[in-house]
Design an enzyme around this catalytic site. Structure first.
Site, PDB file in Angstrom:
ATOM      1  N   SER A  56      20.382 -11.872  32.029  1.00  0.00           N
ATOM      2  CA  SER A  56      20.149 -13.294  32.951  1.00  0.00           C
ATOM      3  C   SER A  56      21.412 -13.833  32.759  1.00  0.00           C
ATOM      4  O   SER A  56      21.340 -15.085  33.443  1.00  0.00           O
ATOM      5  CB  SER A  56      18.679 -13.680  32.567  1.00  0.00           C
ATOM      6  OG  SER A  56      18.992 -14.151  31.388  1.00  0.00           O
ATOM      7  N   GLU A 115       9.676   4.834  -1.922  1.00  0.00           N
ATOM      8  CA  GLU A 115       8.473   5.450  -1.845  1.00  0.00           C
ATOM      9  C   GLU A 115       8.055   6.197  -0.741  1.00  0.00           C
ATOM     10  O   GLU A 115       8.727   5.875   0.496  1.00  0.00           O
ATOM     11  CB  GLU A 115       7.673   3.907  -1.618  1.00  0.00           C
ATOM     12  CG  GLU A 115       6.415   4.005  -1.778  1.00  0.00           C
ATOM     13  CD  GLU A 115       5.592   2.529  -1.404  1.00  0.00           C
ATOM     14  OE1 GLU A 115       4.508   2.804  -1.751  1.00  0.00           O
ATOM     15  OE2 GLU A 115       6.256   1.718  -1.291  1.00  0.00           O
ATOM     16  N   LYS A 161      -0.070   5.281  -7.572  1.00  0.00           N
ATOM     17  CA  LYS A 161       0.315   3.782  -7.339  1.00  0.00           C
ATOM     18  C   LYS A 161      -1.154   2.921  -7.775  1.00  0.00           C
ATOM     19  O   LYS A 161      -2.253   3.401  -7.244  1.00  0.00           O
ATOM     20  CB  LYS A 161       0.543   3.584  -5.883  1.00  0.00           C
ATOM     21  CG  LYS A 161       1.027   2.161  -5.854  1.00  0.00           C
ATOM     22  CD  LYS A 161       1.805   1.963  -4.255  1.00  0.00           C
ATOM     23  CE  LYS A 161       2.290   0.531  -3.774  1.00  0.00           C
ATOM     24  NZ  LYS A 161       2.715   0.532  -2.823  1.00  0.00           N
ATOM     25  N   CYS A 183       6.855  -0.390  -5.566  1.00  0.00           N
ATOM     26  CA  CYS A 183       7.009  -1.413  -4.750  1.00  0.00           C
ATOM     27  C   CYS A 183       6.070  -2.490  -4.862  1.00  0.00           C
ATOM     28  O   CYS A 183       6.379  -3.192  -5.676  1.00  0.00           O
ATOM     29  CB  CYS A 183       6.586  -0.908  -3.193  1.00  0.00           C
ATOM     30  SG  CYS A 183       7.197  -1.719  -1.830  1.00  0.00           S
TER      31      CYS A 183
END
Length: 764
Positions: A384, A63, A132, A199
């Site tokens: 750490s 896309e 789309k 999509c």
């Protein structure tokens, strides 16, 4: 005769053109980058060349592949659309589209309305533009900020008539075309019909593939821009499997793969499915090649037989609405003689990674893309020795291991590009890493930033981890910075406001167990200045360490990107200091919960040969701001466990619950005999007694702390998106940062529910 004419006439020698049903089709994963028009075009061109070299007659891509998916507000700029057409014109001006139908994703403006489109090309001409229909507009997606869904009249059957799109001059002059169809259509080839789904449309209840398949479309291509989220791929696979298992047909799925400029990592997994079975699958994360073409040989006869034998489906298809066709003088199937030398791709179960592999591969790929595209020298990490920073260090190490593996086993194109990236990042023109630890020593600097409250165990773990991954490790003390700030505060002068200077308290003290709010205030201020001193030193060292350590190998300079390492649960609770060492350039674990991080450490220690990580995983989480590990514990400080936080966060975000609904759900889910951590807000006589009261107090505590700390979300370091309940304020979890932490009516409703349940049980 030309290939297309030969196919149209059929293979006369064999006399079997009617039997031609094998088609070789290509989909792909592309590592595109928002607004990188030149690089994006080169990757598209490479994918088409590879598809043609494999004998494919159709190629689909991700896309918005021309521009990159994550251009965001740049989609509102006319320049973006103009440059997209320039890229498309470059494709049309070459011979790349000769003999292959190409489906390209890009933005298109039609009648002053911008659409997210597929543009179909063949033989140096534009076949049509397919906008789309259903836009992704939730979670991380904001497509309706930039695009408009193509309008479908609900009163008319099918997807409506096609309109005429007027091509821009740069394309008109190349193709001689003035207009092409725009709308929802199928490409009618000489031997089959092919159409498109984009999509989000796959995820909708009335997905276009249903109507398309009922109208006889045999091949559906889905160009997607789908990001990674832990355990999400199964959903995508189930949808594609379901689409072809019920309706039959060929389904090609393309996706982006990589970081294209933001918090999301697109996780590839281009696929080809036939009648509910996976016949080809690309990688989800593996490899660092920017172009991965997935080829499948499919039998259209199998599709026709599958559909025709499903009588109930045929009954629906007989009365289905017709989808407009755009005809092309081109065949997608192989010549009959070629089919005798070919066979359909064999089905195999889709491959899925474990969650731990996803954590290892997704964020490490994101880190590599970010580093090589940022132009920086490497990463700096305050290490750490705890779970979070150790996880981040492990991900950089895995990144380095993947880079070196690509240099050894990648394609020639990928090896060349990755080596160029390594040399550009390290500023060493002749450098080839002999192993991944050597590369880690060039791109990762860590520092143990000790204070008087730091313990020997965390210091030792940090040093051992650095040794095992090969990074450049340092240590400093921040006590001098903290003392300097305290002395500066003590020297403060008061000039106005009715407060006498001699009455001002100037010497805050750290109390191991604060007894009241005044002592708690002093504690928090002294803890926070430790944390913020680490942030200041992190950025100072990130700028200077290349200069300080390069020696004679390179004098190119540059600076490091600072890595943060706060997990999603701590962000949700607000259990961190604003502008402390979690404030960084980016955070690869900011979307991963504590439970998954602990499991990842155990996995990485076992599977990636970094043995000290198992020791890190076994240690109790501690900030070490008031005492060494064991003297100060995160879960005690927070008043809730990490498991409880995950459940609360899931209710709040994923299940969209307010305080009352969260209480009602958790009083059921937690009714398994578990012990809940004590509240730090309701103690002594006010402490909850019954189970319902304990759950109610836990929910109130969570919403209270989330509300008062919500302002911290506005400065949250950009993090890899991995978890569905992330509190990321930038785009995923949009809420006000000034909230009423009393939740008067909400908490009242919880109290009433507790009382009602008590009365129903006959308790006084």
């Amino acid at each position: 005769p030309t290939r297309s004419v030969r196919r149209r006439l059929g293979d006369k020698a064999a006399g079997r053109s009617v039997m031609s049903s094998l088609a070789r089709l290509a989909t792909c994963n592309l590592n595109q980058w928002a607004m990188d028009f030149r690089g994006n075009l080169e990757r598209i061109e490479a994918s088409i060349r590879e598809a043609k070299a494999a004998g494919c007659t159709f190629r689909t891509g991700p896309e918005l592949e021309v521009t990159g998916y994550s251009c965001e507000d740049s989609f509102l700029e006319a320049d973006t659309l103009a440059h997209a057409w320039e890229s498309l014109a470059a494709l049309l001006a070459s011979d790349l589209t000769d003999g292959i139908l190409c489906d390209i994703g890009m933005p298109v403006m039609h009648r002053n309305v911008s659409y997210n489109c597929r543009v179909v090309l063949l033989n140096r001409r534009v076949v049509g533009v397919r906008p789309k229909v259903c836009l992704a507009n939730d979670g991380n997606y904001r497509e309706m900020r930039y695009f408009t869904p193509w309008f479908i009249d609900p009163t008319s059957p099918g997807y409506g008539a096609l309109e005429q799109y007027y091509l821009p001059r740069i394309v008109r002059e190349l193709t001689g075309q003035r207009t092409v169809p725009i709308g929802i259509f199928a490409v009618a080839a000489l031997d089959t019909a092919l159409a498109f789904e984009t999509c989000e449309e796959l995820f909708t209840p009335l997905a276009p593939h249903i109507a398309l398949s009922l109208d006889g479309v045999e091949i559906i291509a889905n160009g997607s821009g789908s990001h990674h989220q832990l355990r999400k791929l199964q959903t995508r696979i189930d949808l594609v499997r379901g689409a072809t298992a019920k309706a039959g047909g060929v389904y090609l799925y393309a996706n982006q793969k990589g970081c294209d400029g933001g918090r999301l990592y697109f996780d590839g997994c281009a696929m080809a499915w036939v009648n509910g079975e996976c016949v080809a699958q690309g990688s989800q994360f593996e490899g660092l090649d920017e172009v991965e073409v997935v080829v499948a040989t499919v039998s259209l006869s199998d599709v026709r037989n599958f559909r025709a034998s499903f009588i109930a489906r045929s009954s629906q298809a007989a009365s289905a609405a017709s989808i407009p066709r755009v005809e092309v003088d081109f065949a997608l199937t192989l010549p009959y003689a070629d089919q005798l030398c070919s066979a359909p791709s064999r089905p195999s179960p889709p491959r899925l990674h474990s969650a731990m592999e996803e954590i290892a591969l997704g964020p490490s790929g994101w880190l590599w893309d970010y580093l090589r595209r940022s132009g920086q020298r490497g990463y700096f990490l305050p290490l750490s020795g705890g779970a979070d920073s150790s996880s981040t260090a492990a991900l950089v190490a895995i990144m380095c291991k993947r880079v070196v593996e690509e240099l050894g086993a990648g394609s020639e194109r990928s090896r060349s590009r990755v080596l160029a990236d390594v040399r550009r990042v390290t500023k060493r023109a002749d450098y080839t890493p002999p192993d991944w630890r050597d590369l880690c020593g060039k791109v990762l600097v860590t520092c143990y930033m000790a204070s008087e409250f730091s313990g020997a165990e965390t210091r030792a773990r940090a040093a051992l981890l650095a040794e095992q991954i090969g990074c450049l490790h340092t240590s400093i003390s921040i006590d001098g910075m903290r003392s300097a700030v305290c002395e500066t505060f003590a020297a403060m002068e008061v000039h106005s406001g009715g407060v006498r200077s001699e009455a001002v308290r100037r010497r805050p003290e750290m109390k191991t167990k604060p007894r009241d709010y005044a002592e708690l205030t002093q504690n928090l201020a002294l803890q926070n200045i430790q944390a913020r001193s680490r942030m200041v030193m992190a950025y100072f060292m990130a700028q200077l360490m290349p200069w300080a350590t390069d020696g004679d190998e390179t004098t190119a300079g540059g600076s490091l990107l600072v890595l943060g390492s706060a997990n999603v649960d701590e962000a949700l609770r607000g259990y961190y200091t604003k502008y402390d060492c979690s404030a960084a350039d980016l955070n690869p674990i900011g979307g991963v919960n504590k439970r998954d991080l602990k499991a990842f450490l155990e996995w990485a220690g076992r599977e990636r040969g970094i043995g000290v990580l198992a020791r890190v995983a076994d240690a109790p989480p501690s900030a070490e701001l008031t005492g060494a590990e064991g003297a100060q514990l995160d879960e005690e400080d927070m008043g809730m466990s990490y498991d409880e936080l995950a459940a609360l966060g899931y209710c709040r975000k994923v299940e969209r619950c307010g305080p009352l609904s969260t209480f009602l759900k958790l009083r059921d889910r937690w009714a398994d005999g578990r012990a809940l951590t004590p509240s730090i807000r309701a103690r002594g006589a006010a402490a909850p007694v019954t189970f319902d009261e304990q759950v109610a107090q836990k929910v109130k505590d969570f919403y209270f702390y989330h509300a008062i700390n919500r302002h911290k979300m506005t400065t949250l370091t950009p993090s890899y998106h991995a978890e569905s309940y992330s509190p990321d304020d930038n785009r995923f979890d949009l809420r006000p940062f000034l909230q009423n932490a009393r939740f008067d009516e909400q908490f009242k409703a919880i109290d009433e529910a507790v009382a009602a349940a008590k009365a129903a049980r006959g308790e006084s």
